[in-house]
Design a protein around this motif. Structure first.
Motif, short mmCIF file in Angstrom:
data_model
loop_
_atom_site.label_atom_id
_atom_site.label_comp_id
_atom_site.label_asym_id
_atom_site.label_seq_id
_atom_site.Cartn_x
_atom_site.Cartn_y
_atom_site.Cartn_z
N ALA A 92 0.84 -1.20 0.00
CA ALA A 92 0.00 0.00 0.00
C ALA A 92 0.87 1.25 0.00
N GLY A 93 1.95 1.25 0.77
CA GLY A 93 2.87 2.38 0.78
C GLY A 93 3.52 2.59 -0.58
N HIS A 94 3.88 1.49 -1.22
CA HIS A 94 4.46 1.59 -2.57
C HIS A 94 3.44 2.19 -3.54
N LEU A 110 0.96 2.95 -12.29
CA LEU A 110 0.27 2.24 -11.22
C LEU A 110 -0.89 1.41 -11.77
N ILE A 111 -1.67 1.98 -12.64
CA ILE A 111 -2.80 1.27 -13.24
C ILE A 111 -2.31 0.03 -13.99
N LYS A 112 -1.26 0.21 -14.78
CA LYS A 112 -0.73 -0.93 -15.55
C LYS A 112 -0.16 -2.01 -14.63
N THR A 113 0.53 -1.59 -13.58
CA THR A 113 1.11 -2.53 -12.63
C THR A 113 0.01 -3.37 -11.97
N LYS A 127 -8.66 -14.30 -6.14
CA LYS A 127 -9.28 -12.98 -6.21
C LYS A 127 -8.17 -11.93 -6.13
N PRO A 128 -8.36 -10.81 -6.80
CA PRO A 128 -7.40 -9.71 -6.63
C PRO A 128 -7.43 -9.22 -5.18
N ASP A 132 -4.94 -3.91 -3.95
CA ASP A 132 -4.84 -3.69 -5.40
C ASP A 132 -6.10 -3.02 -5.93
N GLU A 133 -7.23 -3.52 -5.52
CA GLU A 133 -8.50 -2.98 -6.00
C GLU A 133 -8.67 -1.52 -5.59
N HIS A 134 -8.32 -1.21 -4.35
CA HIS A 134 -8.46 0.17 -3.86
C HIS A 134 -7.58 1.13 -4.67
N TYR A 135 -6.32 0.82 -4.82
CA TYR A 135 -5.42 1.73 -5.51
C TYR A 135 -5.66 1.75 -7.02
N PHE A 136 -6.11 0.64 -7.58
CA PHE A 136 -6.46 0.61 -9.00
C PHE A 136 -7.61 1.58 -9.28
#
Length: 170
Positions: A92-94, A110-113, A127-128, A132-136
């Protein structure tokens, strides 16, 4: 200094319109010796933000249309992050570090990652991750909001617009 009516990107809020510059009326907690921007987030209704003109929080103009078009043309060249971590707090920090630059290129990275990691998880039958889902979702909101304003299109049209531009260039 921004002008009344300008669209700016303010911190983690995203695109805001400058409604006024000056001392807001009927707000007791603000320093009367300072000038404030009165900001209204473009894609969040009913919210008003008062920000000192000389704030340390990131505030910048929305990218110009030409730069937005150029950025979209370079999406395939923007590489994803190779950072690997199982610790959710470190991850999350990253991810947060990408948001904190307030740069569209970093939002795309970030989106691509995360998209790539989501695909890997789904291929493994997993499941993701929630982080990941939050930051995406947040990176897409910030990027698409700025592109919508910059390109003069509706927020809902941005993803389709990007897809069409990328497919016409390949």
């Amino acid at each position: 200094m921004f002008e009344k009516g300008d669209c700016v990107v303010y911190g983690d809020t995203g695109v805001c319109r400058v409604l006024n510059i000056g001392m807001p009326e009927n707000i007791g907690r603000l320093d009367p010796a300072r000038l404030y921007y009165t900001l209204a987030p473009v894609f969040q209704q009913g919210i008003i933000i008062y920000v000192p003109v000389n704030t340390k929080t990131a505030i910048r103009p929305v990218i110009a249309r030409g730069k937005a078009e150029d950025l979209i043309g370079r999406i395939t060249d923007i590489r994803e992050s190779s950072y690997q971590c199982r610790d959710q707090k470190l991850l999350a920090g990253h991810y947060r570090s990408f948001l904190e630059t307030h740069r569209c290129e970093d939002l795309i990275r970030l989106i691509k990652t995360i998209f790539h990691r989501r695909q890997e998880s789904l291929q493994k039958g997993k499941k993701p991750r929630q982080v990941d889902e939050h930051y995406f979702r947040r990176a897409k909101e910030l990027l698409y909001g700025e592109l919508a304003v910059s390109l003069g299109i509706e927020l809902e049209e941005v993803e389709k617009y990007i897809s069409q531009k990328l497919s016409s260039e390949s």
